[in-house]
Design an enzyme around this catalytic site. Structure first.
Site, short mmCIF file in Angstrom:
data_model
loop_
_atom_site.label_atom_id
_atom_site.label_comp_id
_atom_site.label_asym_id
_atom_site.label_seq_id
_atom_site.Cartn_x
_atom_site.Cartn_y
_atom_site.Cartn_z
N SER A 97 1.51 -1.07 0.68
CA SER A 97 -0.28 0.04 0.04
C SER A 97 0.74 1.28 0.51
O SER A 97 0.59 1.71 -0.56
CB SER A 97 -0.69 0.19 0.82
OG SER A 97 -1.56 -1.20 1.45
N CYS A 101 -16.76 -4.35 3.38
CA CYS A 101 -18.04 -4.16 4.12
C CYS A 101 -17.95 -2.31 4.02
O CYS A 101 -16.64 -1.88 4.61
CB CYS A 101 -17.81 -4.20 5.36
SG CYS A 101 -19.17 -3.86 5.95
C1 PLP Z 1 -2.41 -6.92 -0.39
C2 PLP Z 1 -2.22 -6.23 -2.49
C3 PLP Z 1 -2.15 -4.64 -1.56
C4 PLP Z 1 -1.42 -3.79 -0.63
O1 PLP Z 1 -0.29 -4.18 -0.26
P1 PLP Z 1 0.33 -4.33 1.39
O2 PLP Z 1 1.36 -5.29 1.55
O3 PLP Z 1 -0.59 -5.29 2.61
O4 PLP Z 1 -0.12 -2.88 2.26
C5 PLP Z 1 -1.61 -4.00 -2.81
N1 PLP Z 1 -1.94 -4.57 -3.78
C6 PLP Z 1 -2.81 -5.66 -4.46
C7 PLP Z 1 -2.40 -5.84 -6.21
C8 PLP Z 1 -2.50 -6.71 -3.59
O5 PLP Z 1 -3.09 -7.56 -3.71
#
Ligand code: PLP
Length: 393
Positions: free
Chosen positions: A73, A326
């Site tokens: 993220s 949700c």
């Molecule tokens: C899980 C995910 C994220 C977020 O990654 P985190 O390390 O959990 O913050 C972003 N993009 C995609 C496509 C994901 O599957």
């Protein structure tokens, strides 16, 4: 407790024992701050740089193009916000898609509130982004194209190479959220013309809370966190040494076993899909049949609520996911399922099953048997289904 069957590897994965073993000394023995100058800290720095080399080599990048972050993220936020700020003089138009992860979509919405213009491209019924549509959306002032490599809900793998080519031809930055693809599919930032790429350790048997943003050398991108001089002054904060070492180890294992793992998961996935589609009526597969992540199977079962299905699967020790999120108290169907054109009532009946290389055929058989029973039970309680059956004899 009953034996658990974990089929939510797209949400997160178990840390590989080898990755955990590699991490432990950086909590206990080599706990020095890798930015300190005494030789004790050098051990931590050495291990961190080795992880950086492994991760870079895995995508055909240089180690100095890898910037560690606190996960996928953060890398997504950084790519979009950093590019919007650095290239503001060139323009303020960004192209992305309707099926991105919320780390991209919510960042894009935030940027819109701050003066950016964003085009959200539609996808086809399988979730594929058309390179021609990307090309057609480019206009004077377009500074960034961001298209995910593989979708986390429906598993569709996007034509990244073709989109990268268009971005390069037009001289526009190209970012891809490769969080689902990294360590699972072959990636080469040169061949795919990728300028920015997000990855996260916990989707490939590494620890949570660590990821990276690949930033092509020479590219302007604003620093995201301000403070210390870590990560070539672009991402402040004391390094998560153990996490980074675990990420490196997990990636090394993932790269070595990629082909074999993909073959195993694809075979098991196709068996699962085949059983579900032939044995459970009024069911559809979401996402492209072949251009999909090895471990992803996503379905919609008509006349049922995905949430109820998940709860009943949980009572059988099965962990899976639905596309619904949700939001604001109301159960909204997934934006991805709506983007591929599903009506609300069908999108509500979604189930995502994501496998790992540890998933067994026995677990899949047990799970399909339970899904069959539960779907039948839920349908028998559904007035909609009753009406439907009456009408259709
Ligand atoms: C899980 C995910 C994220 C977020 O990654 P985190 O390390 O959990 O913050 C972003 N993009 C995609 C496509 C994901 O599957």
């Amino acid at each position: 407790m009953k034996k658990m069957i974990y089929l939510d590897n797209a949400a997160t994965t178990q840390v590989a024992p080898e990755a955990l073993d590699a991490m432990i000394p950086y909590f206990t023995e080599f706990y020095g701050n890798p930015s300190s100058i005494y030789s004790f800290a050098g051990e931590a720095k050495k291990a961190m740089e080795e992880a950086r080399r492994t991760l870079a080599a895995g995508i055909g990048a240089k180690p100095e193009e890898i910037y560690f972050t606190g996960g996928g993220s953060e890398a997504d936020n950084w790519a979009l916000k950093g590019a919007a700020e650095a290239y503001a003089a060139k323009g303020k138009h960004i192209i992305t898609t309707r099926i991105e992860h919320h780390a991209i979509l919510h960042t894009a919405e935030y940027l819109e509130k701050n003066g950016c213009e964003v085009t959200y491209l539609d996808v086809d019924e399988n979730g594929l982004v058309s390179p021609e549509a990307v090309k057609a959306a480019i206009r004077p002032g377009t500074i960034l194209i961001s298209v995910m490599m593989a979708n986390n809900e429906i598993g569709t793998v996007e034509p990244i190479r073709e989109i990268g080519e268009i971005a390069r031809e037009q001289g526009i930055l190209f970012h891809t959220d490769a969080v689902q693809a990294f360590g699972h599919l072959p990636i080469n930032v040169e061949e795919m013309n990728i300028d920015l790429l997000s990855a996260s350790a916990h989707k490939l048997n590494g620890p949570k809370g660590v990821g990276f943003l690949y930033i092509r050398q020479g590219l302007k991108l604003r620093a995201f966190l301000h403070g210390g001089a870590q990560e070539r002054q672009r991402r402040a904060g004391t390094h998560n040494t153990a996490g980074i070492v675990g990420f490196g180890k997990a990636a090394e294992l993932a790269f070595h076993s990629m082909e074999q793992r993909a073959a195993y998961e694809t075979k098991l996935r196709d068996y699962l899909i085949e059983r579900v589609l032939t044995e459970i009526p009024y069911t559809r597969l979401n996402g492209d049949r072949t251009k999909r992540l090895p471990g992803n199977a996503s379905f919609c079962f008509r006349f049922i609520e995905g949430e109820s299905l998940l709860i009943l699967l949980d009572q059988n020790g099965i962990c899976a996911s639905s596309g619904s999120a949700c939001t604001s108290g109301a159960l909204e169907p997934s934006h991805v399922l709506l983007a591929i054109g599903l009506p609300h009532e069908i999108a509500h009946g979604s189930l995502r099953i994501s496998l790992s290389d540890k998933t067994t055929k026995e677990e899949i058989d047990f799970t399909v048997d339970r899904i069959k029973e539960i779907v039948e039970r839920l349908r028998n309680m559904s007035p909609l289904y009753e009406d439907f059956v009456k009408k259709n004899g």
